[in-house]
Structure formats: structure tokens, C-alpha cells
Design an enzyme around this catalytic site. Structure first.
Site, PDB file in Angstrom:
ATOM      1  NE  ARG A 153     -16.512  12.351  10.573  1.00 36.54           N
ATOM      2  CZ  ARG A 153     -15.357  12.221   9.936  1.00 36.54           C
ATOM      3  NH1 ARG A 153     -14.820  11.021   9.757  1.00 36.54           N
ATOM      4  NH2 ARG A 153     -14.745  13.281   9.448  1.00 36.54           N
ATOM      5  CB  VAL A 201      -5.765  11.236  -3.078  1.00 33.22           C
ATOM      6  CG1 VAL A 201      -7.009  10.663  -3.738  1.00 33.22           C
ATOM      7  CG2 VAL A 201      -5.205  12.390  -3.876  1.00 33.22           C
ATOM      8  N   GLY A 203      -1.097   7.193   2.673  1.00 32.82           N
ATOM      9  CA  GLY A 203      -0.478   7.967   3.741  1.00 32.82           C
ATOM     10  C   GLY A 203       0.345   7.109   4.694  1.00 32.82           C
ATOM     11  CG  HIS A 219     -16.107   8.535   5.982  1.00 30.38           C
ATOM     12  ND1 HIS A 219     -15.640   8.951   4.753  1.00 30.38           N
ATOM     13  CD2 HIS A 219     -15.385   9.224   6.904  1.00 30.38           C
ATOM     14  CE1 HIS A 219     -14.675   9.860   4.934  1.00 30.38           C
ATOM     15  NE2 HIS A 219     -14.488  10.024   6.221  1.00 30.38           N
ATOM     16  NE  ARG A 279     -11.665   7.981  11.034  1.00 30.97           N
ATOM     17  CZ  ARG A 279     -11.758   9.131  10.354  1.00 30.97           C
ATOM     18  NH1 ARG A 279     -11.164  10.217  10.785  1.00 30.97           N
ATOM     19  NH2 ARG A 279     -12.443   9.182   9.231  1.00 30.97           N
ATOM     20  N   GLY A 309       0.827  -1.205   0.000  1.00 27.73           N
ATOM     21  CA  GLY A 309       0.000   0.000   0.000  1.00 27.73           C
ATOM     22  C   GLY A 309       0.857   1.248   0.000  1.00 27.73           C
ATOM     23  CG  PHE A 347     -12.804  18.376  12.163  1.00 22.73           C
ATOM     24  CD1 PHE A 347     -12.572  19.312  11.184  1.00 22.73           C
ATOM     25  CD2 PHE A 347     -13.070  17.065  11.782  1.00 22.73           C
ATOM     26  CE1 PHE A 347     -12.608  18.957   9.843  1.00 22.73           C
ATOM     27  CE2 PHE A 347     -13.109  16.708  10.443  1.00 22.73           C
ATOM     28  CZ  PHE A 347     -12.878  17.647   9.471  1.00 22.73           C
ATOM     29  CG  HIS A 369      -9.743   6.353  -0.305  1.00 21.88           C
ATOM     30  ND1 HIS A 369     -10.506   7.076  -1.205  1.00 21.88           N
ATOM     31  CD2 HIS A 369     -10.481   6.297   0.825  1.00 21.88           C
ATOM     32  CE1 HIS A 369     -11.645   7.431  -0.624  1.00 21.88           C
ATOM     33  NE2 HIS A 369     -11.647   6.982   0.612  1.00 21.88           N
ATOM     34  CG  LEU A 417     -16.380  13.376   2.903  1.00 19.55           C
ATOM     35  CD1 LEU A 417     -17.292  12.790   3.960  1.00 19.55           C
ATOM     36  CD2 LEU A 417     -14.929  13.175   3.283  1.00 19.55           C
ATOM     37  CD  GLU A 436     -16.719  15.812  11.529  1.00 20.95           C
ATOM     38  OE1 GLU A 436     -17.200  14.717  11.188  1.00 20.95           O
ATOM     39  OE2 GLU A 436     -15.950  15.946  12.476  1.00 20.95           O
ATOM     40  CG  HIS A 459     -18.824  11.637   6.875  1.00 24.18           C
ATOM     41  ND1 HIS A 459     -19.624  12.724   6.637  1.00 24.18           N
ATOM     42  CD2 HIS A 459     -17.613  12.119   7.237  1.00 24.18           C
ATOM     43  CE1 HIS A 459     -18.907  13.832   6.852  1.00 24.18           C
ATOM     44  NE2 HIS A 459     -17.692  13.484   7.219  1.00 24.18           N
ATOM     45  CD  GLN A 509     -16.525   7.799  11.360  1.00 23.49           C
ATOM     46  OE1 GLN A 509     -15.639   8.169  10.610  1.00 23.49           O
ATOM     47  NE2 GLN A 509     -16.551   8.109  12.634  1.00 23.49           N
TER      48      GLN A 509
END
Lengths: 126, 247, 579
Positions: free
Chosen positions: C284, C45, C13, C352, C387, C10, C115, C43, C241, C244, C231, C229
Site C-alpha cells: 500500500r 465491522v 475484534g 487507513h 502493514r 473497546g 492480497f 470499526h 474504502l 484491496e 490506502h 498508512q
């Protein structure tokens, strides 16, 4: 690994206005070169005396020479105008922290052109 | 509105074809359906062998660039209804070797990208403990536009110079180099200069401007290149006049 | 067969951060990043809103930890959370030094925004394209490490394990179809989440839970898989998306009567400007659950793409939206044909994020020696039952770094030969893949049909609310889909970029992940965070203040056990928002 490479079509530059403009602009270099040659011929004729200069003028008055010069001028204009058009993309000028709007950069270029032309005209016509 | 639209899709399967052929598919024509939705419909319902790349379907991952009706586009952000009544012609991005169907080979870009050193270069890296390098919103604004590149390759596909001179470093890579050159935290402009000022760098560009027109993110690579031309030219003149004052 | 000291699966990040950590820890180590897409397509990104880390003078690590713990409904491990909040600021500063274009205050310092579920402003952001900038910064920085080798567009099909220890992977090169055994001293799984097991998700097409299934099949335990989760704000149809941050900047959620309905669900009282940990800035899970109640009361709006509520950003004005939420405006106009400056944005809850994942400790180590995991694919756990928005990007960095360092130490210590059993396993995998291709070419079930039915099964069986019956039914349906999967058809026999074969393998992985979600959800007879059982509506700390661990049995079935939650300083309490 074998891959397929799409061949470039002969008239690819007619596919898009921007491509045509690009090719014409590239072509304009030939006419800029022509002006240089023309200028050298002029200088040469002047240095050879009045008769030679008159001969050069007569030659310049021929129809095909006039046609070539008119064409050359159109191409050089194209070159100049597109050059001015891209100026704001190349020059990011900030006045008191704010970016000068593109229109003003272009306008400044035309203004400079006008002033220079006026100076030349004054030199020639005075 | 008709309820179907024809997709004419370029197929190239090296085991079957020596060059691409067009194949037509009927797909539903619905509001909000992107060209990409049409293609996934084909793959899921009509012909599972059709190959193409896609991922985020929100115009940010850069996977799904294709030539749609002759124009380089992100297929996830190009909508079928805009092409009604059709047909819609979908081909791989131009100027790249085709691996299969709509999948192109971007190795060339992946090789060129590191050559322009698109990362922060500094003489001295301060320790993280000392906190952030300060950067005002104005300084951020200087390069932000050029940091928006998603590497989707639409600009290379639109660039006639790249098709004529495959060695051209190309719009996205140069824009990314400029993104770092203009970053107030970076001191690497000199290291990038040789590659950027080479004949395969900025001077290959003749300002067609199609890269900026094709860019889905408003990066304006053409502008980045022109700006660097001015920088490089000024720099060369300075070097000529004051050969000893390097840096 | 090729060898690398550390193989990272992978290139998002977590994966890139891990690879850089390995390269920095021990430059002598050969590290490889294997990714089924080019790293900059990962993803990460798509993440929009931001990354949380204490930065302001009036904020403290303890407050970030408390917000995370209470947000998780006390299911996180507090030692992991403490490590996380302590290292997050350093990691985000690291990114800053690497060139990430964080949004700034006028004086040049990092800007932070509010947030959901966070008591203080601590979310760093790069406009509303934080994930994009973070990923590209990492990718471009990784390019400067010439000793990081990349396998771009290689798809890992198996993790090679012998005697409880990971020795490498088998992977297919997409462009040629070549299958190769890649051995390694340590393997780090960073493949992200599995949103695609559900029908309506913000997740990219590539988020098929590959890494979770790879580790599960290799014998590692998965943890807390029942916590999925939703969203609260995705665009209908596409599931794109809407960050938030739109609510953090002051957006309101309105039902069909134009009423800010969150005030009816113990989330506080409406005020014109955003209040931290209140109303639209609640967590969320609670916001998505409120939507379902509005739906039951008939106060949502019906559209061809399902029921929706509206997100109102109009009062924020064009200037703020263009400065802080430009991507939201771009997405709305491109994909929904509306302008949030003038119009309401239709939204509905959308799958999400996966709180669960491969069970790891705080150094990214899994239950198998030499196997590490970080990012969404892993479950450390800092996220517990829910989360908090903007904790996932720093999680990728903090634990990507930690896993990279641990793997580097491990690989540096064990640079010995690969056992013959591994080579044999590699050959077996090549045979299996080749045979699969032949066998499935005689299949008669469409891959897409099985996938669509699996997704519907998951939504109906294990959605925002679930119960014993819905889960039992889902388990049954998955079993049936599993048998249909053996007859799935492949028409594509090419070795060249065979996306149909990849889709088949991904579907196999997704079925494993789906089963593990259902198994964990069925066993947890309580409601906590994102896991809401209508037949067990209360939280039950007596029985379930524990992580679910699910392991694959030799016969292919799953077995769920429990592991106590680590509590250091915050004993379980009530989750209070808006009061």
C-alpha cells in the site's frame, strides 16, 4: 432513566398500505369463524329434516345474509391469496441442488387450489 | 437545484421538553450528501447540542438508523437530493423509547438477542487442530442471507407487531437464530426451539412483511420467520405422532 | 466504584477476542468490556478484504513471515512476526469453529485469495465483508459467555495508575452522564486506530485514538507513531474504502490516459491477470506514493473532491463481482452512483491504518504493569513501517488472545485491594470532568473548527510525503490549536447522551495523538515504508533501524527515544516487488 415513548396513534394502521392489509388480514379470522358457524347451522338444518333445510335456504337467501357471505368470501380470498403469496418465503424447496424460484412455488399452490376446487365441484355436481 | 434544504429534526431533551418538538435547520444541498451529512453539518456549524449516533458512514455498523420522512432508514445511506426540494423530516426510530433527540434505547433488543442463543452449539466441539468444519458453498448459501444482519433496528421500527406486543422477540433476533439453525456446523436448533416457538416468538408474527422491506441488507427476516413456522409446525406434528422419537 | 479482575477498553475484534481469552483462561475472573459504542458498531465491522493466515499446502509460515517483514520495510520485530504467523491459522480456524461464514472451496474447505504484498494466496475471506462477519461472530460468541460483563456506550476518560501500575479506569455512562471509577486487576486497551486525526480517512467517526492518548497520558510509551498508512483506493468525498481484494481479483489502476501507471514505479510489468507481489498487488505504501507522483506529473483527474485515478473492474464481469466483491458493488452504487460492472471507479489514497500505537511486547504488555494493549491501538510491532493488507484482522485475534491470557494471569495473581491513591485519582477525575464542562461552557471556539484545522495540519504536515519544514510548521500549528482547545465551547449542559462533551474529550485525545505523530516523524530523518521524507529520501539502517518511542514528559511535552528492532532470521534487504 426516563425516556420518551411515542404513543401509538389510534389510526396507525391507516399510515401504510401494508399495515392496513395486516389489520384486514387479522380481521379475516372473524369471517373464517363465520363460515364455520354457517356450516354448523347448515348441518343442523339438514339433520332436522327437509322443512328445516328449506327454512335455512330461505334465510340464506335474505339480502343481508348474502351480503355477509359475499363479504366473508372476500376476506377469506384475501387470506388465501396473501397466504399463497408468502408460501415461497416459508418453503425453500431444492430440486437438484437449485432453489425453486418463488413464482413456481406460488404457481404450485394455485394449481393445488384449482385441482381441489375441481374435485369438490365434481363431487357436488355429478 | 436549490443550494439549501430544510431539515426538520425531532428534538427531545428531557431537561427541557416533556415530549419531542420539531426544530428546523437549513443545510447545504449537495450531491453525495446523505441525511447524516446534513445532521453532522448541523452539529458542527449550527447547534452542537443535537445528539445522534453515527460511526462508519458506509452502511455496515448499524448505528445511524432514523425515521426519515416517516420511513425507517440508515441516515448515512439516504441522500438529501432524493428529498429535494424538502423539507426532510428526521425523527428517532419508532417503537423504541427515546433517550434524547435522535438517540433511542435498544436495551430491549440487547436483552432478547442472547435468549435465542445466536452462537454455534454442538454436542462435541472438535479441536482446532483437526482443521475446519467442512461446509460447501451450497451449505453456506443456506444461511448466508440471514448472517447479513447489522442489528440496525430498522426492522423493529417497521414492525407493527413489535409496537403492539413489546414482548415479541422480533425480526432480527429470530433471523439470527435461523442463521445458526440453518448453519451446517450447528446442532443447537433444539435448544433454540422453546424460545422461538413461544407465543413471543414466531407465532406473534403475522407476516406484515415490513421488516423485510425496511432491511437495508436484504436479510428478509419475514422469510426467516415464515420458514421457521413451517419447521416448528412440522416438528410439533412429528412430536404428536411419534412422541418417543425426540431428536 | 465497581471492581472487575480484567477491564477491556473497546469491544471490537481485539477487545472481544481478549475478553473471551480471559473467560477461557480463568472462568473465576470477572471480565468487563467497556466500549463507547455497542460492540457490533466497532470499526472492525468495516474491514472488507480478508484475514491472512497460512492455509494452503504450498504455502509456509516462513513465506508469510518474509512477506510481512519485507512489507514492513524491516521495521517490524521478527520474533513478534514469527509468533504472529504461527498463531494466525489457529485463530482463524477458531473463528471458523465459532461460526464465521468464511467463503469456501467447492469441497467445503476454506477458500483463500491473493492480497497486496503477499507472495502466496493466504487471505481468508467472507466475501468482501470479512470484518463484519468476524466482528459479529465474535460478538455473538461472546454473548454465550455469561460472565463477560459489558459496559455498552461508556466512554473511558482516564486510566488510573499508581506507582507504575494500572488499577482501572474512570468512565462516563453516555445515557445518564454518570461518572464511575471502575477498578481492575488488569486493563487491556483495544480501542483501535486514530484515522480521524486526518481529514480524509476510511476510518469511522469513532476512530479518534482514545486508547493511544489514554495510555500516553497514563505514562506508557507510544511507538512508531510516524507510520500512517494511506490506502491507495478510497472513494472521493466519503473516503469509503474500496478493498484491496478488488485489485486482488484482477482490478487495474488507471491514470487519466487509461494507462496502468504502476509500471512506471518499479512495481513490475502489466499482465492481464493479477501477479502476486506485483503491480496492483504491490504494498500500500508504494501504491499511494505512486499516486502522488502521477499527481505531480499532471496525470490524475481533477474532481470537486480532489484529484483521482480510476480503478477498472469492468473486465471482471458481473458474475465474479457479485460473488467475490458484492459489497464493493453496493458501496459504489449507493455512495458514488456508479456500477463497477460497467463504469470506472474513481479512487484516491486515503488514511487507513496506524502502524504505530501503544508500545507492547509480544504478550501485549505495555511499559506499565497491569496495562495491556492489542489490535490497531497497539504496536507490537508486526507492521513496522507498512502493514500488509489482511494482516490486521489476524493481528487483532492473535494479540487479543495473547493480551487476554497475559492479563488473566496477572489479574489472577494480584487480586488485592486498590490503593487509596487510586480512589483519590478517581475523585479528581470526576472533579476535572465536571469543571471542564463548566469551564468550556464559557468557551468561544467551535470544536469542529479546531478539529478541521488539526486535520488539515496533519495532512499538510505529515501526509504521504513530509519534510522537516512541513513537520516543524505542523508542530507549531498544533501548539496553537492546543491553546485554542482550552477555549473550546460546549453549549450542551445535559447529562443525557451529551455527544458534544464526548466530541470535546475526543478532540483532546486526538491532539495528543497528532502531536506524537509529528514528534516521531520530525525526528526520523530517513524514508522508510509509509514515512517518506523528501529531505531524507533514502532508508538509513545505520541510524534508524529502530522503533521510535515517544513518552509524555511531566510538563506535557513529548520526548522521543529509540529502541532497536528485533531481527531473528531476515537481515535488512531491499524491498523487491514485481521483479
Amino acid at each position: 432513566m426516563s425516556t420518551y415513548q411515542r404513543p401509538l396513534a389510534l389510526f396507525w394502521w391507516l399510515e401504510r398500505r401494508s399495515y392496513l392489509l395486516f389489520v384486514l388480514r387479522e380481521l379475516s379470522a372473524v369471517f373464517v369463524a363465520w363460515f364455520v358457524v354457517y356450516l354448523l347451522l347448515l348441518v343442523n338444518a339438514v339433520s332436522d329434516g327437509a322443512a328445516s333445510y328449506q327454512e335455512f335456504l330461505d334465510w340464506s337467501g335474505r339480502r343481508w345474509v348474502v351480503a355477509v357471505n359475499v363479504l366473508a368470501m372476500l376476506f377469506v380470498l384475501l387470506h388465501a391469496i396473501t397466504w399463497f403469496g408468502l408460501a415461497p418465503r416459508a418453503m425453500v424447496i431444492r430440486v437438484r441442488g437449485r432453489r425453486l424460484p418463488p413464482v413456481q412455488v406460488v404457481a404450485a399452490h394455485y394449481l393445488a387450489w384449482l385441482v381441489l376446487s375441481a374435485v369438490v365441484a365434481w363431487l357436488v355436481l355429478r | 437545484m436549490a443550494d439549501e434544504i430544510t431539515l426538520e429534526v425531532a428534538r427531545y431533551r428531557p431537561e427541557l421538553e416533556s415530549e419531542p418538538v420539531m426544530e428546523s435547520f437549513q443545510v447545504p444541498l449537495r450531491e453525495h450528501w446523505a441525511v447524516l451529512d446534513g445532521l453532522t453539518y448541523v452539529k458542527d456549524q449550527l447547534d452542537g447540542t443535537l445528539s445522534f449516533r453515527w460511526s462508519c458512514r458506509m452502511g455496515i455498523c448499524g448505528s445511524c438508523g432514523m425515521t426519515v420522512n416517516g420511513e425507517p432508514q440508515l441516515s448515512c445511506a439516504t441522500f438529501l437530493t432524493d428529498y429535494a426540494p424538502g423539507p426532510v423530516r428526521v425523527e428517532p426510530l419508532r417503537n423504541f423509547p427515546v433517550i434524547r433527540d435522535l438517540v433511542i434505547d435498544i436495551d430491549d433488543f440487547m436483552t432478547k438477542l442472547p435468549e435465542v442463543k445466536p452462537w454455534i452449539i454442538r454436542d462435541v466441539h472438535s479441536p482446532v487442530e483437526e482443521g475446519e468444519y467442512l461446509q460447501t458453498p451450497q451449505e453456506l448459501d443456506e444461511y448466508q442471507q440471514f448472517s447479513m444482519c447489522i442489528n440496525c433496528m430498522l426492522c423493529y421500527s417497521a414492525c407493527p407487531v413489535y409496537s403492539l406486543e413489546p414482548d415479541f422477540i422480533g425480526p432480527a433476533a429470530i433471523a439470527l437464530a435461523q442463521r445458526y439453525n440453518l448453519d451446517s456446523r450447528d446442532e443447537g436448533a433444539e435448544e433454540r426451539r422453546a424460545v422461538l416457538s413461544s407465543p413471543e416468538g414466531i407465532w406473534a408474527c403475522t407476516f406484515v412483511g415490513e421488516c423485510s422491506a425496511a432491511c437495508p441488507k436484504g436479510v428478509d427476516p419475514a422469510g426467516a420467520i415464515q420458514r421457521y413456522k413451517l419447521t416448528a409446525a412440522t416438528r410439533s406434528i412429528k412430536d404428536l405422532l411419534m412422541p418417543r422419537s425426540r431428536r | 466504584m465497581s471492581f472487575h479482575d480484567v477491564v477491556v477498553i473497546g469491544g471490537g475484534g481485539a477487545g472481544l477476542r481478549a475478553a473471551i481469552a480471559v473467560a477461557e483462561t480463568n472462568p473465576a475472573l470477572r471480565v468487563a468490556v467497556i466500549s463507547k459504542v455497542y460492540p457490533m458498531r466497532s470499526h472492525t465491522v468495516s474491514a472488507e478484504g480478508g484475514a491472512a493466515a497460512v492455509a494452503a499446502d504450498d504455502d509456509t509460515l516462513d513465506e508469510h513471515a518474509y512477506d510481512t517483514v519485507s512489507g514492513s520495510d524491516w521495521l517490524c520485530d521478527q520474533d513478534a512476526v514469527e509468533a504472529f504467523v504461527a498463531e494466525a491459522p489457529r485463530e482463524l480456524l477458531r473463528l471458523e469453529h465459532w461460526g464465521c461464514p468464511w467463503s469456501r472451496q467447492p469441497d467445503g474447505r476454506i477458500a483463500v485469495r491473493a492480497f497486496g504484498g503477499m507472495k502466496n494466496r493466504r487471505t481468508w475471506f467472507a466475501a468482501d465483508r470479512t470484518g463484519f462477519h468476524l466482528l459479529h461472530t465474535l460478538f455473538q460468541t461472546a454473548l454465550s459467555y455469561s460472565d463477560i460483563v459489558r459496559y455498552d456506550e461508556w466512554y473511558v476518560t482516564k486510566i488510573l495508575v499508581d506507582d507504575g501500575r494500572a488499577y482501572g479506569v474512570v468512565a462516563i455512562e453516555l445515557s445518564t452522564g454518570r461518572i464511575e471509577t471502575i477498578t481492575a486487576g488488569a486493563v487491556i486497551v483495544c480501542t483501535g486506530g486514530c484515522g480521524r486525526v486526518y481529514p480524509f480517512t476510511t476510518n469511522a467517526n469513532i476512530k479518534t485514538g482514545d486508547g493511544m492518548a489514554l495510555a500516553y497520558r497514563a505514562g506508557a510509551a507510544l511507538k512508531d507513531m510516524e507510520f500512517v498508512q494511506y490506502h491507495p483506493t478510497g472513494l472521493p468525498f466519503t473516503g469509503i474504502l474500496i478493498t484491496e481484494a478488488a485489485r486482488a481479483e484482477g482490478g487495474w489502476l488507471l491514470n487519466k490516459d487509461g494507462y496502468r501507471y504502476l509500471q512506471d514505479y518499479d512495481l513490475g510489468t502489466p499482465s492481464p491477470t493479477p501477479v502476486l507481489r506485483s503491480m496492483e498487488l504491490g504494498p500500500r505504501d508504494r501504491l499511494s506514493q505512486a499516486f502522488v507522483h502521477e499527481l505531480d506529473k499532471g496525470r490524475t483527474i481533477d474532481t470537486p473532491y480532489g484529484p483521482i485515478v480510476n480503478l477498472d473492474l469492468r473486465h471482471l464481469g458481473a458474475k465474479l463481482i457479485d460473488a467475490k466483491l458484492p459489497f464493493v458493488r453496493e458501496l459504489c452504487s449507493k455512495y458514488q452512483n456508479i456500477d463497477p460492472v460497467k463504469e470506472l471507479v474513481p479512487v484516491r489514497p486515503v488514511v487507513h491504518y496506524m502502524m504505530g500505537g501503544i508500545h507492547t511486547g509480544i504478550r501485549g504488555e505495555t511499559s506499565l504493569e497491569g496495562l495491556y494493549a492489542a489490535g490497531e491501538v497497539a504496536c507490537v510491532s508486526i507492521n513496522g513501517a507498512n502493514r500488509l493488507g489482511s494482516n490486521s484482522l489476524p493481528e487483532c485475534l492473535v494479540f487479543g488472545n495473547r493480551a487476554g491470557r497475559a492479563a488473566a494471569v496477572h489479574a489472577g495473581r494480584y487480586r488485592h485491594a486498590v490503593p487509596p491513591a487510586i480512589e483519590a485519582q478517581g475523585r479528581d477525575e470526576v472533579r476535572r470532568l465536571t469543571e471542564d464542562l463548566t469551564r468550556h461552557s464559557e468557551g468561544h471556539e467551535r470544536i469542529a473548527d479546531i478539529r478541521t484545522e488539526m486535520q488539515a495540519t496533519m495532512e499538510n504536515g505529515a501526509g504521504i510525503y513530509r519534510d522537516g519544514d512541513s513537520l516543524a510548521k505542523a508542530a507549531e500549528q498544533l501548539e496553537e490549536l492546543r491553546s485554542r482547545y482550552t477555549h473550546a465551547a460546549i453549549d450542551d449542559h445535559s447529562t443525557r447522551f451529551n455527544t458534544e462533551l464526548i466530541a470535546l474529550l475526543e478532540l483532546g485525545f486526538m491532539l495528543d495523538v497528532a502531536e506524537s505523530i509529528i514528534a516521531c516523524a520530525h525526528r526520523r530523518e530517513e524514508s522508510r515504508g509509509a514515512h517518506q521524507r523528501t529531505d531524507f529520501p533514502a532508508r538509513d539502517d545505520e541510524r534508524f533501524l529502530a522503533h521510535s518511542l515517544v513518552r509524555r514528559q511531566p510538563d506535557g511535552t513529548s520526548r522521543v527515544t529509540y529502541l532497536p528492532v528485533t531481527i531473528t532470521r531476515w537481515p535488512p534487504g531491499e524491498r523487491v516487488y514485481g521483479r
